[in-house]
Design a protein around this motif. Structure first.
Motif, PDB file in Angstrom:
ATOM      1  N   VAL A 144      21.351  -3.958  24.063  1.00  0.00           N
ATOM      2  CA  VAL A 144      22.431  -4.025  23.247  1.00  0.00           C
ATOM      3  C   VAL A 144      22.058  -4.436  21.664  1.00  0.00           C
ATOM      4  O   VAL A 144      22.301  -3.641  20.700  1.00  0.00           O
ATOM      5  CB  VAL A 144      23.412  -5.148  23.573  1.00  0.00           C
ATOM      6  N   ALA A 145      21.163  -5.215  21.498  1.00  0.00           N
ATOM      7  CA  ALA A 145      20.601  -5.392  20.242  1.00  0.00           C
ATOM      8  C   ALA A 145      19.733  -4.241  19.647  1.00  0.00           C
ATOM      9  O   ALA A 145      20.002  -4.044  18.265  1.00  0.00           O
ATOM     10  CB  ALA A 145      19.485  -6.674  19.939  1.00  0.00           C
ATOM     11  N   PHE A 146      19.227  -3.541  20.357  1.00  0.00           N
ATOM     12  CA  PHE A 146      18.236  -2.336  19.877  1.00  0.00           C
ATOM     13  C   PHE A 146      19.384  -1.311  19.550  1.00  0.00           C
ATOM     14  O   PHE A 146      19.166  -0.518  18.640  1.00  0.00           O
ATOM     15  CB  PHE A 146      17.299  -2.092  20.866  1.00  0.00           C
ATOM     16  N   VAL A 147      20.290  -1.099  20.369  1.00  0.00           N
ATOM     17  CA  VAL A 147      21.269   0.021  20.158  1.00  0.00           C
ATOM     18  C   VAL A 147      21.915  -0.240  18.838  1.00  0.00           C
ATOM     19  O   VAL A 147      22.309   0.882  18.340  1.00  0.00           O
ATOM     20  CB  VAL A 147      22.049   0.195  21.322  1.00  0.00           C
ATOM     21  N   GLY A 153      20.597   2.417  12.036  1.00  0.00           N
ATOM     22  CA  GLY A 153      19.484   3.110  11.453  1.00  0.00           C
ATOM     23  C   GLY A 153      19.741   4.762  11.448  1.00  0.00           C
ATOM     24  O   GLY A 153      19.370   5.334  10.456  1.00  0.00           O
ATOM     25  N   ALA A 154      20.582   5.305  12.402  1.00  0.00           N
ATOM     26  CA  ALA A 154      20.828   6.683  12.709  1.00  0.00           C
ATOM     27  C   ALA A 154      21.794   6.894  11.468  1.00  0.00           C
ATOM     28  O   ALA A 154      21.936   7.986  10.872  1.00  0.00           O
ATOM     29  CB  ALA A 154      21.578   6.692  14.011  1.00  0.00           C
ATOM     30  N   THR A 253      16.904  -5.920  16.620  1.00  0.00           N
ATOM     31  CA  THR A 253      17.848  -5.129  16.143  1.00  0.00           C
ATOM     32  C   THR A 253      17.111  -4.461  14.946  1.00  0.00           C
ATOM     33  O   THR A 253      17.369  -3.221  14.395  1.00  0.00           O
ATOM     34  CB  THR A 253      18.858  -5.841  15.323  1.00  0.00           C
ATOM     35  N   SER A 254      16.088  -5.132  14.206  1.00  0.00           N
ATOM     36  CA  SER A 254      15.272  -4.536  12.910  1.00  0.00           C
ATOM     37  C   SER A 254      14.621  -3.328  13.511  1.00  0.00           C
ATOM     38  O   SER A 254      14.438  -2.198  12.961  1.00  0.00           O
ATOM     39  CB  SER A 254      14.506  -5.582  12.504  1.00  0.00           C
ATOM     40  N   ILE A 255      13.921  -3.240  14.715  1.00  0.00           N
ATOM     41  CA  ILE A 255      13.022  -2.228  15.236  1.00  0.00           C
ATOM     42  C   ILE A 255      13.943  -1.239  15.524  1.00  0.00           C
ATOM     43  O   ILE A 255      13.580   0.036  15.234  1.00  0.00           O
ATOM     44  CB  ILE A 255      12.443  -2.827  16.513  1.00  0.00           C
ATOM     45  N   GLY A 256      15.096  -1.462  16.298  1.00  0.00           N
ATOM     46  CA  GLY A 256      16.037  -0.523  16.340  1.00  0.00           C
ATOM     47  C   GLY A 256      16.546   0.314  15.328  1.00  0.00           C
ATOM     48  O   GLY A 256      16.492   1.630  15.244  1.00  0.00           O
ATOM     49  N   PHE A 257      16.804  -0.306  14.079  1.00  0.00           N
ATOM     50  CA  PHE A 257      17.143   0.078  12.927  1.00  0.00           C
ATOM     51  C   PHE A 257      16.013   1.155  12.459  1.00  0.00           C
ATOM     52  O   PHE A 257      16.587   2.377  12.229  1.00  0.00           O
ATOM     53  CB  PHE A 257      17.318  -0.871  11.995  1.00  0.00           C
ATOM     54  N   ILE A 258      14.850   0.763  12.438  1.00  0.00           N
ATOM     55  CA  ILE A 258      13.722   1.635  12.119  1.00  0.00           C
ATOM     56  C   ILE A 258      13.431   2.906  12.911  1.00  0.00           C
ATOM     57  O   ILE A 258      13.294   4.089  12.485  1.00  0.00           O
ATOM     58  CB  ILE A 258      12.033   0.889  12.097  1.00  0.00           C
ATOM     59  N   LEU A 277       6.220  -0.306  18.420  1.00  0.00           N
ATOM     60  CA  LEU A 277       6.949  -1.187  18.017  1.00  0.00           C
ATOM     61  C   LEU A 277       7.325  -2.269  18.935  1.00  0.00           C
ATOM     62  O   LEU A 277       7.335  -3.511  18.640  1.00  0.00           O
ATOM     63  CB  LEU A 277       8.149  -0.786  17.245  1.00  0.00           C
ATOM     64  N   PHE A 278       7.559  -1.878  20.010  1.00  0.00           N
ATOM     65  CA  PHE A 278       7.940  -2.920  21.091  1.00  0.00           C
ATOM     66  C   PHE A 278       6.869  -3.463  21.721  1.00  0.00           C
ATOM     67  O   PHE A 278       6.713  -4.624  21.900  1.00  0.00           O
ATOM     68  CB  PHE A 278       8.816  -1.903  22.100  1.00  0.00           C
TER      69      PHE A 278
END
Length: 419
Positions: A144-147, A153-154, A253-258, A277-278
């Protein structure tokens, strides 16, 4: 091992995981009658339009102003999808990296190539993915945090692409080409170093396993341990099957943004970025990373392709269907071919195609910079660079495709007997 080397190995691990998923999607579509009917229902109108010459109905100039439909470009999209599928099926990684560069080399505007590539990934995902049993040890909190981050980011990546294109279409082409040249250079040159290293080892009689994905850290990195000590709420629990870990949502969430930005800007799934990143930065286990990556590709590609490209006219549906058809077939043929050819030969071809993609995108940069008045270079020199880049790229892709297809048909009888 240098940090850049670790990043390369983890990028390859991500590409391998995504390739396995694409093979599963291909199997799910081609071996399911209902999904095959849906695929044919999507493809048939395009062939009818091609025959009747009614190009303006679907993908016409009025609908997609930066580029327009021609039968040649549609056939080229099938060929590009086939080549990408052959690479993905044969090598088990890296096929998607050539799609946007190949479309651009075929004359499709960069922003359309990116939007169309991402839409084709989404179309393939929703048709072929069976979510249950495919997500491994995925953590709902991390997903959820990643999406959330990848969607933001998208959105940002799509805005950047459209803003650059609106400011100057030439700048947009240069921007996309430079990004692809950098990524393909990292993959290609490190892949070449791997290939040379393994070739020398084989000559000495040393047996080595494939290094794709082999560089993932066996233990949590110091960077990841430091990040996991930060307890900004809410804190997410994950990897319960591996002793249990916790991490603040803000980092995920920051990694998801990138990842969302890069996926949107390049038109790819983003798996090659998710892995380093993960695993390296956040300290997430490989199984959890694989599951999260599959989920994020579906959401990120769907959201980005529709809300950031399609509604603005930057998805070329005819080409997306061509890519989908070609890649589904190519993956199956490529996977079968691996049973009868040496792995080192396949790896050599993969390195060749990735470096050819790098050469193709790098070759157009001087001309774009000249057009933007950022580099004083003659038009004649630019034309030579572009010509050489196209010859190298299409020559490498053509050689690989002919070799794989030739090997496949040569062994077709054996495949049928085995099946």
């Amino acid at each position: 091992m240098s940090k850049l080397r670790k990043v390369y190995d983890l990028m390859m691990a991500g590409a391998v995981a995504q390739a396995r998923w694409e093979k599963q999607m291909s199997d799910n579509i081609l071996k399911n009658k209902k999904r095959l009917i849906i695929l044919l229902a999507l493809i048939t109108p395009i062939f009818l339009i091609s025959i009747l010459g009614a190009a303006d109905i679907l993908g016409g100039k009025s609908a997609y102003a930066p580029s327009h439909y021609t039968t040649t470009v549609f056939v080229a999209s099938i060929a590009v999808g086939l080549a990408a599928g052959l690479i993905t099926g044969c090598i088990g990684a890296g096929g998607g990296f050539i799609i946007a560069p190949a479309l651009m080399a075929a004359g499709v505007k960069g922003i359309l190539a990116v939007g169309t590539d991402q839409f084709h990934i989404f179309a393939k995902a929703i048709m072929g993915t069976v979510l249950h049993k495919k997500l491994g040890n995925i953590s709902v909190g991390i997903a959820v945090a990643f999406v959330i981050g990848s969607v933001l980011g998208a959105t940002t990546g799509g805005y950047i692409q459209r803003a650059i294109y609106s400011a100057d279409p030439v700048l947009s082409e240069a921007f996309i080409s430079i990004i692809y040249a950098i990524i393909l250079a990292i993959l290609g040159f490190y892949g070449l170093a791997d290939y040379i290293k393994l070739s020398r080892a084989r000559k000495k009689g040393v047996t080595q396993t494939d290094a794709h994905g082999g560089g993932a850290p066996l233990t949590t990195t110091k960077l990841a341990l430091s990040i996991q000590k930060v307890k900004i709420p809410p804190v997410i629990k994950f990897d319960q099957d591996f002793g249990g870990k916790t991490i603040s949502w803000i980092f995920v969430t920051s990694i998801g943004f990138i990842v969302g930005i890069l996926a949107s800007v390049m038109g790819v799934g983003g798996g090659f970025v998710t892995f380093p990143l993960f695993v390296y930065v956040l300290g997430v286990s490989t199984p959890t990373t694989v599951g999260t990556d599959i989920l994020q590709i579906i959401f990120t590609a769907g959201y980005s392709s529709i809300t950031q490209y399609a509604i603005y006219g930057y998805v070329f549906y005819t080409l997306a269907m061509g890519l989908l058809l070609g890649s589904l077939i190519g993956i199956q043929i490529g996977a079968l071919t691996t049973k009868v050819v040496p792995g080192m030969l396949i790896r050599g071809f993969w390195v060749m195609t990735i470096l050819a993609g790098f050469a193709n995108r790098a070759s157009v940069v001087p001309d774009k910079l000249r057009s933007l008045n950022l580099w004083k270079i003659s038009q004649g020199a630019c034309d030579i660079f572009i010509l050489v880049g196209n010859i190298v790229f299409w020559g490498a892709i053509g050689m690989f495709a002919i070799w794989v297809l030739g090997t496949f048909f040569k062994n077709l009888k054996a495949f049928k007997e085995e099946g």
